[in-house]
Design a protein around this motif. Sequence first.
Motif, short mmCIF file in Angstrom:
data_model
loop_
_atom_site.label_atom_id
_atom_site.label_comp_id
_atom_site.label_asym_id
_atom_site.label_seq_id
_atom_site.Cartn_x
_atom_site.Cartn_y
_atom_site.Cartn_z
N PRO A 42 -38.14 -20.46 -17.14
CA PRO A 42 -37.44 -21.69 -16.75
C PRO A 42 -35.93 -21.45 -16.68
N ASP A 43 -35.21 -22.41 -16.14
CA ASP A 43 -33.74 -22.32 -16.13
C ASP A 43 -33.19 -22.64 -17.52
N ILE A 44 -33.80 -23.64 -18.17
CA ILE A 44 -33.29 -24.12 -19.45
C ILE A 44 -34.43 -24.34 -20.44
N LEU A 45 -34.21 -23.91 -21.67
CA LEU A 45 -35.11 -24.24 -22.78
C LEU A 45 -34.48 -25.40 -23.53
N ARG B 272 -35.47 -26.30 -13.70
CA ARG B 272 -36.78 -26.10 -14.34
C ARG B 272 -36.61 -26.02 -15.85
N ILE B 273 -37.33 -26.89 -16.57
CA ILE B 273 -37.16 -27.05 -18.02
C ILE B 273 -38.44 -26.68 -18.76
N LEU B 274 -38.27 -25.95 -19.89
CA LEU B 274 -39.36 -25.78 -20.85
C LEU B 274 -38.97 -26.54 -22.11
N LEU B 275 -39.88 -27.38 -22.60
CA LEU B 275 -39.64 -28.16 -23.83
C LEU B 275 -40.31 -27.49 -25.01
N ALA B 276 -39.58 -27.33 -26.13
CA ALA B 276 -40.18 -26.84 -27.37
C ALA B 276 -39.88 -27.86 -28.46
N HIS C 10 -32.66 -10.35 -25.80
CA HIS C 10 -33.40 -9.79 -24.65
C HIS C 10 -32.66 -10.02 -23.32
N GLU C 11 -31.49 -10.65 -23.42
CA GLU C 11 -30.65 -10.90 -22.23
C GLU C 11 -31.41 -11.63 -21.12
N LEU C 12 -32.20 -12.63 -21.53
CA LEU C 12 -32.93 -13.43 -20.54
C LEU C 12 -31.97 -14.44 -19.90
N PRO C 13 -32.09 -14.68 -18.60
CA PRO C 13 -31.18 -15.61 -17.91
C PRO C 13 -31.60 -17.07 -18.12
N ILE C 14 -31.85 -17.44 -19.36
CA ILE C 14 -32.31 -18.80 -19.68
C ILE C 14 -31.28 -19.45 -20.60
N ALA D 235 -30.10 -35.84 -19.69
CA ALA D 235 -30.20 -35.41 -18.28
C ALA D 235 -28.85 -34.92 -17.77
N ASP D 236 -27.78 -35.65 -18.12
CA ASP D 236 -26.43 -35.23 -17.70
C ASP D 236 -26.06 -33.89 -18.33
N ALA D 237 -26.43 -33.72 -19.60
CA ALA D 237 -26.14 -32.46 -20.31
C ALA D 237 -26.87 -31.30 -19.65
N LEU D 238 -28.12 -31.51 -19.25
CA LEU D 238 -28.90 -30.46 -18.60
C LEU D 238 -28.27 -30.04 -17.27
N ARG D 239 -27.78 -31.03 -16.52
CA ARG D 239 -27.11 -30.72 -15.25
C ARG D 239 -25.83 -29.90 -15.49
N GLN D 240 -25.10 -30.32 -16.50
CA GLN D 240 -23.84 -29.64 -16.85
C GLN D 240 -24.11 -28.18 -17.27
N VAL D 241 -25.13 -27.99 -18.10
CA VAL D 241 -25.49 -26.65 -18.59
C VAL D 241 -26.00 -25.80 -17.42
N HIS D 242 -26.79 -26.41 -16.53
CA HIS D 242 -27.33 -25.70 -15.37
C HIS D 242 -26.21 -25.20 -14.46
N ARG D 243 -25.11 -25.97 -14.41
CA ARG D 243 -23.95 -25.55 -13.59
C ARG D 243 -23.10 -24.48 -14.29
N GLY D 244 -23.50 -24.12 -15.52
CA GLY D 244 -22.76 -23.08 -16.24
C GLY D 244 -21.82 -23.64 -17.29
N GLY D 245 -21.87 -24.96 -17.52
CA GLY D 245 -20.99 -25.58 -18.51
C GLY D 245 -21.64 -25.66 -19.89
N ARG D 246 -20.96 -26.36 -20.77
CA ARG D 246 -21.47 -26.59 -22.13
C ARG D 246 -21.57 -28.09 -22.37
N ALA D 247 -22.54 -28.49 -23.21
CA ALA D 247 -22.69 -29.90 -23.57
C ALA D 247 -22.91 -29.98 -25.07
N ILE D 248 -21.84 -30.28 -25.79
CA ILE D 248 -21.90 -30.30 -27.26
C ILE D 248 -21.50 -31.69 -27.73
N ASP D 249 -22.25 -32.23 -28.71
CA ASP D 249 -21.89 -33.51 -29.30
C ASP D 249 -20.44 -33.42 -29.80
#
Length: 200
Positions: free
Chosen positions: A48-51, A3-7, A72-76, A112-126
Amino acid sequence: MIRILLAEDQAMLRGALSALLGMEADIEVVGAAADGESAWRELQRLAPDILVTDIEMPGLTGLELAQRIQRHELPIRVVIVTTFARAGFLRRALEAGVSGYLLKDAPAEQLADALRQVHRGGRAIDPQLALEAWGEPDPLSDRERQALRLAGEGLSAGQIAARLNLSHGTVRNYLSEAIGKLGVGNRIEAYRLAREKGWL
């Protein structure tokens, strides 16, 4: 489902990102916000899971949003998608607990790949930015950064003092400290250099 929130303050880009991510079977865009304050409200309402956020936005910046989430220690998790290919921004993003930092000119499938990686607990950095990020440390304190940012918007020391609830003398000290640290002649040069390095 991720679940994604876009800003993102640019409406066309916000719509395009939403449409692109909506085509992924495992990603759902649950909301979108045009500025930092409404993004903060939506984060709390939608959880959401990811902002996915830009850095520069009206109200709160993407980095300030990430700092609030951390405080605020939000799990996002936070993924920044930006045009700012500056190591200073990436350093500050990592310090604020950001899990992903991608440039807007990256291919769409990379997001999309980066979001999946981050959702699994990883990092996605250029990767190129990651190499540069640890080259030059940011010399500015938070208060120096705030004062310099407002000076760059054309505010006088008195106006900056009123905005930050500080004394006129304290603001002058912050500005002269920043000028000294950056080795430039005045506050405008300090603002320009700090912007260029990604420290503001």
